[in-house]
Design a protein around this motif. Sequence first.
Motif, PDB file in Angstrom:
ATOM      1  N   LEU A 232     -13.563  98.674  19.632  1.00 39.17           N
ATOM      2  CA  LEU A 232     -14.017  97.563  18.811  1.00 39.17           C
ATOM      3  C   LEU A 232     -14.140  96.282  19.639  1.00 39.17           C
ATOM      4  O   LEU A 232     -15.096  95.513  19.489  1.00 39.17           O
ATOM      5  N   GLY A 233     -13.161  96.047  20.510  1.00 36.74           N
ATOM      6  CA  GLY A 233     -13.225  94.861  21.356  1.00 36.74           C
ATOM      7  C   GLY A 233     -14.396  94.908  22.318  1.00 36.74           C
ATOM      8  O   GLY A 233     -15.096  93.904  22.524  1.00 36.74           O
ATOM      9  N   VAL A 245     -20.925 101.523  25.756  1.00 42.08           N
ATOM     10  CA  VAL A 245     -19.515 101.369  25.378  1.00 42.08           C
ATOM     11  C   VAL A 245     -18.959 102.709  24.935  1.00 42.08           C
ATOM     12  O   VAL A 245     -17.864 103.121  25.347  1.00 42.08           O
ATOM     13  N   PHE A 246     -19.689 103.398  24.103  1.00 41.43           N
ATOM     14  CA  PHE A 246     -19.212 104.674  23.601  1.00 41.43           C
ATOM     15  C   PHE A 246     -19.070 105.695  24.718  1.00 41.43           C
ATOM     16  O   PHE A 246     -18.095 106.446  24.780  1.00 41.43           O
ATOM     17  N   ALA A 247     -20.055 105.726  25.637  1.00 45.16           N
ATOM     18  CA  ALA A 247     -20.001 106.693  26.734  1.00 45.16           C
ATOM     19  C   ALA A 247     -18.763 106.475  27.589  1.00 45.16           C
ATOM     20  O   ALA A 247     -18.118 107.431  28.037  1.00 45.16           O
ATOM     21  N   GLN A 248     -18.403 105.219  27.829  1.00 46.03           N
ATOM     22  CA  GLN A 248     -17.244 104.916  28.660  1.00 46.03           C
ATOM     23  C   GLN A 248     -15.933 105.344  28.008  1.00 46.03           C
ATOM     24  O   GLN A 248     -14.971 105.707  28.686  1.00 46.03           O
ATOM     25  N   LEU A 249     -15.905 105.292  26.669  1.00 47.94           N
ATOM     26  CA  LEU A 249     -14.663 105.580  25.954  1.00 47.94           C
ATOM     27  C   LEU A 249     -14.649 106.956  25.314  1.00 47.94           C
ATOM     28  O   LEU A 249     -13.668 107.324  24.667  1.00 47.94           O
ATOM     29  N   ARG A 250     -15.704 107.720  25.466  1.00 43.57           N
ATOM     30  CA  ARG A 250     -15.818 108.999  24.758  1.00 43.57           C
ATOM     31  C   ARG A 250     -14.656 109.925  25.073  1.00 43.57           C
ATOM     32  O   ARG A 250     -14.027 110.502  24.166  1.00 43.57           O
ATOM     33  N   LEU A 251     -14.329 110.111  26.347  1.00 45.40           N
ATOM     34  CA  LEU A 251     -13.264 111.023  26.730  1.00 45.40           C
ATOM     35  C   LEU A 251     -11.925 110.538  26.186  1.00 45.40           C
ATOM     36  O   LEU A 251     -11.148 111.326  25.628  1.00 45.40           O
ATOM     37  N   GLU A 252     -11.639 109.235  26.339  1.00 50.89           N
ATOM     38  CA  GLU A 252     -10.376 108.692  25.843  1.00 50.89           C
ATOM     39  C   GLU A 252     -10.237 108.874  24.335  1.00 50.89           C
ATOM     40  O   GLU A 252      -9.188 109.285  23.831  1.00 50.89           O
ATOM     41  N   LEU A 253     -11.315 108.605  23.601  1.00 52.80           N
ATOM     42  CA  LEU A 253     -11.281 108.761  22.154  1.00 52.80           C
ATOM     43  C   LEU A 253     -11.145 110.219  21.757  1.00 52.80           C
ATOM     44  O   LEU A 253     -10.379 110.564  20.855  1.00 52.80           O
ATOM     45  N   VAL A 278     -14.765  98.642   8.957  1.00 56.74           N
ATOM     46  CA  VAL A 278     -14.356  97.521   9.815  1.00 56.74           C
ATOM     47  C   VAL A 278     -15.584  96.683  10.136  1.00 56.74           C
ATOM     48  O   VAL A 278     -16.643  97.211  10.469  1.00 56.74           O
ATOM     49  N   SER A 279     -15.454  95.385   9.980  1.00 59.52           N
ATOM     50  CA  SER A 279     -16.514  94.445  10.339  1.00 59.52           C
ATOM     51  C   SER A 279     -16.108  93.744  11.624  1.00 59.52           C
ATOM     52  O   SER A 279     -15.065  93.111  11.684  1.00 59.52           O
ATOM     53  N   VAL A 280     -16.932  93.867  12.649  1.00 63.95           N
ATOM     54  CA  VAL A 280     -16.627  93.313  13.962  1.00 63.95           C
ATOM     55  C   VAL A 280     -17.550  92.135  14.231  1.00 63.95           C
ATOM     56  O   VAL A 280     -18.760  92.302  14.355  1.00 63.95           O
ATOM     57  N   ALA A 281     -16.965  90.937  14.293  1.00 60.85           N
ATOM     58  CA  ALA A 281     -17.764  89.751  14.592  1.00 60.85           C
ATOM     59  C   ALA A 281     -18.207  89.787  16.049  1.00 60.85           C
ATOM     60  O   ALA A 281     -17.411  90.057  16.933  1.00 60.85           O
ATOM     61  N   LEU A 282     -19.488  89.530  16.291  1.00 59.72           N
ATOM     62  CA  LEU A 282     -19.977  89.528  17.659  1.00 59.72           C
ATOM     63  C   LEU A 282     -19.524  88.258  18.372  1.00 59.72           C
ATOM     64  O   LEU A 282     -19.422  87.198  17.774  1.00 59.72           O
ATOM     65  N   ALA A 283     -19.279  88.398  19.657  1.00 60.93           N
ATOM     66  CA  ALA A 283     -18.690  87.296  20.414  1.00 60.93           C
ATOM     67  C   ALA A 283     -19.675  86.172  20.694  1.00 60.93           C
ATOM     68  O   ALA A 283     -19.283  85.069  21.002  1.00 60.93           O
ATOM     69  N   ALA A 318     -18.069  85.105   8.402  1.00 61.40           N
ATOM     70  CA  ALA A 318     -17.181  83.989   8.731  1.00 61.40           C
ATOM     71  C   ALA A 318     -16.844  84.035  10.212  1.00 61.40           C
ATOM     72  O   ALA A 318     -16.515  85.088  10.746  1.00 61.40           O
ATOM     73  N   ARG A 319     -16.929  82.921  10.879  1.00 61.10           N
ATOM     74  CA  ARG A 319     -16.725  82.873  12.332  1.00 61.10           C
ATOM     75  C   ARG A 319     -15.345  83.409  12.702  1.00 61.10           C
ATOM     76  O   ARG A 319     -14.340  83.016  12.141  1.00 61.10           O
ATOM     77  N   ALA A 320     -15.324  84.344  13.629  1.00 60.99           N
ATOM     78  CA  ALA A 320     -14.048  84.925  14.055  1.00 60.99           C
ATOM     79  C   ALA A 320     -13.232  83.884  14.800  1.00 60.99           C
ATOM     80  O   ALA A 320     -13.750  83.150  15.629  1.00 60.99           O
ATOM     81  N   ARG A 321     -11.933  83.841  14.529  1.00 62.74           N
ATOM     82  CA  ARG A 321     -11.078  82.861  15.198  1.00 62.74           C
ATOM     83  C   ARG A 321     -10.426  83.448  16.428  1.00 62.74           C
ATOM     84  O   ARG A 321     -10.130  82.752  17.371  1.00 62.74           O
ATOM     85  N   ASP A 322     -10.145  84.730  16.391  1.00 59.82           N
ATOM     86  CA  ASP A 322      -9.469  85.380  17.502  1.00 59.82           C
ATOM     87  C   ASP A 322     -10.103  86.733  17.724  1.00 59.82           C
ATOM     88  O   ASP A 322     -10.861  87.237  16.908  1.00 59.82           O
ATOM     89  N   ASP A 323      -9.770  87.337  18.859  1.00 62.75           N
ATOM     90  CA  ASP A 323     -10.340  88.649  19.155  1.00 62.75           C
ATOM     91  C   ASP A 323      -9.912  89.704  18.145  1.00 62.75           C
ATOM     92  O   ASP A 323     -10.570  90.722  18.005  1.00 62.75           O
ATOM     93  N   HIS A 324      -8.796  89.493  17.442  1.00 69.57           N
ATOM     94  CA  HIS A 324      -8.328  90.502  16.505  1.00 69.57           C
ATOM     95  C   HIS A 324      -8.791  90.240  15.084  1.00 69.57           C
ATOM     96  O   HIS A 324      -8.291  90.835  14.145  1.00 69.57           O
ATOM     97  N   ASP A 325      -9.769  89.359  14.888  1.00 72.06           N
ATOM     98  CA  ASP A 325     -10.155  88.973  13.539  1.00 72.06           C
ATOM     99  C   ASP A 325     -11.132  89.985  12.947  1.00 72.06           C
ATOM    100  O   ASP A 325     -12.319  89.748  12.832  1.00 72.06           O
ATOM    101  N   PHE A 326     -10.622  91.162  12.590  1.00 73.43           N
ATOM    102  CA  PHE A 326     -11.411  92.173  11.904  1.00 73.43           C
ATOM    103  C   PHE A 326     -11.005  92.177  10.432  1.00 73.43           C
ATOM    104  O   PHE A 326      -9.868  91.906  10.100  1.00 73.43           O
TER     105      PHE A 326
END
Length: 337
Positions: A232-233, A245-253, A278-283, A318-326
Amino acid sequence: MGVLLYYPTVNPPTEVVHQALLYWDGIASVVPRDPRLYEALVGPELRRLEERELYRPLAFTDESLDVLDRYGPSPHADQNWSVLTGELRRIAARPDPPVPTSPPEAVLFTSKITYPLKQLLLELGLATNLVPWSFGAQLSVSKEVQSLVVGVLARELAATTDSALFPYTDSEDAYRNSLRPASPTRCLAWEMELGRLLPVPAPDTPTEDVLAFREKYADERRRLMRALHRMLGDLRRDYEHPADVFAQLRLELSEAVEDYRAARRSSRMAWAHRSVTVSVALAAAAGGALLLPDLGWLLGTIGGYALNVATREIRPLARARDDHDFSYLHRVQSGLA
């Protein structure tokens, strides 16, 4: 891994409590600041979890409410107040505004909100005083108004505490209210369905059994959640290349999902798959063809689970305040796996 901050009511449904115990560090909810109301309202299961430091009651103090009245406890409080009051005025101006009922459709404890907000609700006709009351001063309001007000309070508390809190609700209205803009700036987000990756014990499973599983398979749980939160991050930061992103994490997931599946089989408990969005605000601000919602990337399958990423675009968020604002939505209307 952070704590789920449940709203709009004090006591979460049992399945939400189980979700928090399995995949996060615990659960929190917004409670009245009057200790007598806390004793009267908080259920026995939450109290037992509080003794084990797995439940955290959150409330504004008198001092923080005074600050909120004047300036707001966070840099965005004035924006939140503006958005909240604007939405309440819009609701009141509708041809069919939600009228408080008796008996009430929903209640707001006045010890949860500021005095100016209470007066505004009364002036707009969106609330009436409940007299007599059982557990302290209360307002009769509609569920729509309750979810909007408590949702703003929950996000304000999440922004002003020293813990990583994830606002989480099983109310569709409350969830959508959390996606209202907190500023004129338009902010984009991806919405993803992760429920099949995060199964919960079937209904009527004792919480003690869930706690036993939590302790026995702590490594498997944490590994799965670390992988998901990393995904998500990374998606938030690298929104233009979700396939990479998915390809890099596929094995770990894949390995994390398989390990957790083996743990579930060993538990001999029945498990249910319920929707978790889960709603992920873009950076950063983004645009162009990559953000068209009809593209519907299907990035692959993890251990038999379909993971659809970026299948829906949300404007505005709503604007995300922190990286964990899901913001999480728990829908209960799903059958057993």
